[in-house]
Design a protein around this motif. Structure first.
Motif, PDB file in Angstrom:
ATOM      1  N   ARG A  55      10.048   4.269  59.215  1.00 42.82           N
ATOM      2  CA  ARG A  55      10.573   5.018  59.326  1.00 42.82           C
ATOM      3  C   ARG A  55      11.542   5.522  60.321  1.00 42.82           C
ATOM      4  O   ARG A  55      12.523   6.091  60.064  1.00 42.82           O
ATOM      5  CB  ARG A  55       9.206   4.933  60.681  1.00 42.82           C
ATOM      6  CG  ARG A  55       9.450   6.409  62.096  1.00 42.82           C
ATOM      7  CD  ARG A  55       9.871   6.142  62.544  1.00 42.82           C
ATOM      8  NE  ARG A  55       9.238   5.302  63.735  1.00 42.82           N
ATOM      9  CZ  ARG A  55      10.091   5.329  65.078  1.00 42.82           C
ATOM     10  NH1 ARG A  55      10.749   5.523  65.715  1.00 42.82           N
ATOM     11  NH2 ARG A  55       9.038   4.465  66.004  1.00 42.82           N
ATOM     12  N   GLY A  56      12.500   3.927  61.005  1.00 49.62           N
ATOM     13  CA  GLY A  56      13.711   3.542  61.279  1.00 49.62           C
ATOM     14  C   GLY A  56      15.010   4.192  60.356  1.00 49.62           C
ATOM     15  O   GLY A  56      15.985   5.269  60.710  1.00 49.62           O
ATOM     16  N   THR A  57      14.914   3.310  59.591  1.00 53.50           N
ATOM     17  CA  THR A  57      15.549   4.034  57.759  1.00 53.50           C
ATOM     18  C   THR A  57      15.912   5.321  57.188  1.00 53.50           C
ATOM     19  O   THR A  57      16.556   5.503  57.214  1.00 53.50           O
ATOM     20  CB  THR A  57      15.144   2.775  56.606  1.00 53.50           C
ATOM     21  OG1 THR A  57      15.143   1.960  56.817  1.00 53.50           O
ATOM     22  CG2 THR A  57      16.102   3.134  55.313  1.00 53.50           C
ATOM     23  N   LEU A  58      14.589   5.891  57.394  1.00 51.29           N
ATOM     24  CA  LEU A  58      14.707   7.783  57.052  1.00 51.29           C
ATOM     25  C   LEU A  58      14.438   8.201  57.909  1.00 51.29           C
ATOM     26  O   LEU A  58      15.892   9.416  57.972  1.00 51.29           O
ATOM     27  CB  LEU A  58      12.612   8.023  56.675  1.00 51.29           C
ATOM     28  CG  LEU A  58      12.187   7.538  55.252  1.00 51.29           C
ATOM     29  CD1 LEU A  58      10.210   7.713  54.790  1.00 51.29           C
ATOM     30  CD2 LEU A  58      13.138   7.730  53.807  1.00 51.29           C
ATOM     31  N   GLU A  59      14.547   7.831  59.333  1.00 54.00           N
ATOM     32  CA  GLU A  59      15.164   8.278  60.569  1.00 54.00           C
ATOM     33  C   GLU A  59      16.499   8.367  60.441  1.00 54.00           C
ATOM     34  O   GLU A  59      17.258   9.791  61.422  1.00 54.00           O
ATOM     35  CB  GLU A  59      14.366   8.711  61.713  1.00 54.00           C
ATOM     36  CG  GLU A  59      12.679   9.138  61.906  1.00 54.00           C
ATOM     37  CD  GLU A  59      12.478   9.303  63.477  1.00 54.00           C
ATOM     38  OE1 GLU A  59      12.341  10.248  64.278  1.00 54.00           O
ATOM     39  OE2 GLU A  59      12.856   8.209  63.987  1.00 54.00           O
ATOM     40  N   GLY A  60      16.855   7.418  60.658  1.00 49.89           N
ATOM     41  CA  GLY A  60      18.713   7.157  60.877  1.00 49.89           C
ATOM     42  C   GLY A  60      19.163   8.214  59.538  1.00 49.89           C
ATOM     43  O   GLY A  60      20.111   8.706  59.433  1.00 49.89           O
ATOM     44  N   LEU A  61      18.479   8.286  58.177  1.00 50.15           N
ATOM     45  CA  LEU A  61      19.245   8.856  56.953  1.00 50.15           C
ATOM     46  C   LEU A  61      18.830  10.523  57.417  1.00 50.15           C
ATOM     47  O   LEU A  61      19.733  11.306  56.991  1.00 50.15           O
ATOM     48  CB  LEU A  61      18.540   9.066  56.131  1.00 50.15           C
ATOM     49  CG  LEU A  61      19.051   9.640  54.946  1.00 50.15           C
ATOM     50  CD1 LEU A  61      20.154   9.527  54.372  1.00 50.15           C
ATOM     51  CD2 LEU A  61      17.808   8.977  53.495  1.00 50.15           C
ATOM     52  N   LEU A  62      18.105  10.759  57.967  1.00 44.56           N
ATOM     53  CA  LEU A  62      18.117  12.482  58.967  1.00 44.56           C
ATOM     54  C   LEU A  62      19.378  12.683  59.405  1.00 44.56           C
ATOM     55  O   LEU A  62      19.563  14.193  59.208  1.00 44.56           O
ATOM     56  CB  LEU A  62      16.439  12.609  58.806  1.00 44.56           C
ATOM     57  CG  LEU A  62      15.700  12.419  58.170  1.00 44.56           C
ATOM     58  CD1 LEU A  62      14.317  12.797  58.610  1.00 44.56           C
ATOM     59  CD2 LEU A  62      15.305  13.725  57.270  1.00 44.56           C
ATOM     60  N   ALA A  63      18.874  11.578  60.440  1.00 45.58           N
ATOM     61  CA  ALA A  63      20.060  12.308  61.452  1.00 45.58           C
ATOM     62  C   ALA A  63      21.938  11.973  60.726  1.00 45.58           C
ATOM     63  O   ALA A  63      22.632  13.010  61.471  1.00 45.58           O
ATOM     64  CB  ALA A  63      19.898  10.744  62.657  1.00 45.58           C
ATOM     65  N   ARG A  64      21.841  11.567  60.314  1.00 47.44           N
ATOM     66  CA  ARG A  64      23.323  11.345  59.109  1.00 47.44           C
ATOM     67  C   ARG A  64      23.005  12.561  58.950  1.00 47.44           C
ATOM     68  O   ARG A  64      24.772  12.549  58.810  1.00 47.44           O
ATOM     69  CB  ARG A  64      23.367  10.290  58.397  1.00 47.44           C
ATOM     70  CG  ARG A  64      24.429   9.743  57.388  1.00 47.44           C
ATOM     71  CD  ARG A  64      25.051   9.099  56.203  1.00 47.44           C
ATOM     72  NE  ARG A  64      23.867   8.405  55.528  1.00 47.44           N
ATOM     73  CZ  ARG A  64      23.921   8.824  54.299  1.00 47.44           C
ATOM     74  NH1 ARG A  64      24.535   9.665  54.110  1.00 47.44           N
ATOM     75  NH2 ARG A  64      22.720   8.683  53.655  1.00 47.44           N
ATOM     76  N   LEU A  65      22.581  12.752  57.607  1.00 45.15           N
ATOM     77  CA  LEU A  65      22.254  14.350  56.974  1.00 45.15           C
ATOM     78  C   LEU A  65      22.852  14.939  58.052  1.00 45.15           C
ATOM     79  O   LEU A  65      23.134  16.538  57.441  1.00 45.15           O
ATOM     80  CB  LEU A  65      21.452  14.135  55.925  1.00 45.15           C
ATOM     81  CG  LEU A  65      21.465  12.875  55.200  1.00 45.15           C
ATOM     82  CD1 LEU A  65      20.282  13.682  54.566  1.00 45.15           C
ATOM     83  CD2 LEU A  65      22.362  14.033  54.375  1.00 45.15           C
ATOM     84  N   ALA A  66      21.412  15.898  58.624  1.00 40.81           N
ATOM     85  CA  ALA A  66      22.869  16.302  60.550  1.00 40.81           C
ATOM     86  C   ALA A  66      23.737  16.498  60.569  1.00 40.81           C
ATOM     87  O   ALA A  66      24.232  17.813  60.960  1.00 40.81           O
ATOM     88  CB  ALA A  66      21.750  15.862  61.436  1.00 40.81           C
ATOM     89  N   ALA A  67      23.900  15.306  61.174  1.00 38.58           N
ATOM     90  CA  ALA A  67      25.594  15.611  61.294  1.00 38.58           C
ATOM     91  C   ALA A  67      26.566  15.701  59.994  1.00 38.58           C
ATOM     92  O   ALA A  67      27.599  16.167  60.138  1.00 38.58           O
ATOM     93  CB  ALA A  67      26.493  13.514  61.700  1.00 38.58           C
TER      94      ALA A  67
END
Length: 260
Positions: free
Chosen positions: A98-110
């Protein structure tokens, strides 16, 4: 940006009028399971829970479905649910994923640039969390509010990324045991230690939102992944017997975890 309409996002942002009852039912049911009052392998029925908690069927039904999504319950073919058990590795791997995917989503948002409207919603959400945490200790209402607002903030970060493909994969992860953003929150609201943990989590919320606003993708990803490690820390404390719980003589969650 296309509207995010996934079931995972919608489940974390209920209508205001139903939010309190649903969250309270969810917390009460989760506590019954984690305290061992509903032990692993036991079968439960919607009507029995309605009678036990004295809550109407609609919030109970929503809570049962949410706990199934979290992986604490398994729906039975002929109706009702059974309380699940898990290995320590199951839980640790689910949180890590979950942390890996949420991190990816946060990076894409930025990197993609989050819409101002959604950023504004996220800021307001965090301001409301600050208000909740301003109390020296959290009562049941405050803890319930934190859980709902925490879920809302995570859902807003997912929305900022505008990635239905990745969100579909996250939905699958959120069905794993204890993998949801609030799936392994410390269960005792009335302690300084628990409140301090939530203050740390809130600081990370602020940092990841700032990174997204500043278009710092790598930083946003790193902070969000680090944020998920608070859940790993909670898991270790539960298994070591150091977690603060509602009933000190009981050990929530550990009764559902099969030791390796």
């Amino acid at each position: 940006m296309a509207a995010v309409t996934s079931s995972a996002l919608e489940a974390t942002r209920p209508e205001a009028g139903a939010e309190s009852a649903q969250v309270r039912a969810l917390l009460q049911l989760r506590e019954l399971i984690l305290s061992g009052e509903l032990p692993g392998g036991s079968r439960i029925a919607e009507l029995a829970i309605v009678e036990r908690l004295g809550v109407s069927r609609t919030p109970i039904r929503a809570a049962l479905m949410r706990l199934e999504q979290e992986g604490l319950l398994e729906a039975l073919p002929n109706g009702g649910y059974v309380v699940q058990t898990f290995s320590e590795r199951d839980i640790a791997d689910a949180i890590e994923l979950r942390g890996t995917l949420e991190g990816l989503l946060a990076r894409l948002a930025a990197e993609r640039g989050a819409p101002g409207v959604v950023l504004g919603e996220a800021r307001r959400c965090l301001n409301r969390i600050d208000e909740v945490l301003a109390a020296p200790a959290l009562n049941d209402d405050g803890f319930s509010d934190y859980v709902a607002l925490n879920s809302e903030f995570h859902a807003l970060v997912w929305e900022m990324a505008d990635s239905p493909t990745i969100l579909r994969q996250l939905e699958k992860v959120l069905s794993l045991p204890f993998a949801s953003p609030s799936g392994f929150v410390v269960m005792q609201a009335h302690s300084q230690r628990a409140r301090d943990m939530l203050v740390v989590a809130q600081d990370q919320h602020r940092q990841v939102l700032e990174a997204i606003e500043q278009r710092e993708g790598s930083r946003a990803e790193a902070i969000m992944r680090e944020h998920s490690r608070l859940a790993q820390r909670n898991l270790r404390e539960v298994l070591s017997g150091h977690a603060t719980v509602h009933a000190p003589s009981s050990m929530p969650a550990i009764k559902l975890i099969r030791r390796r």
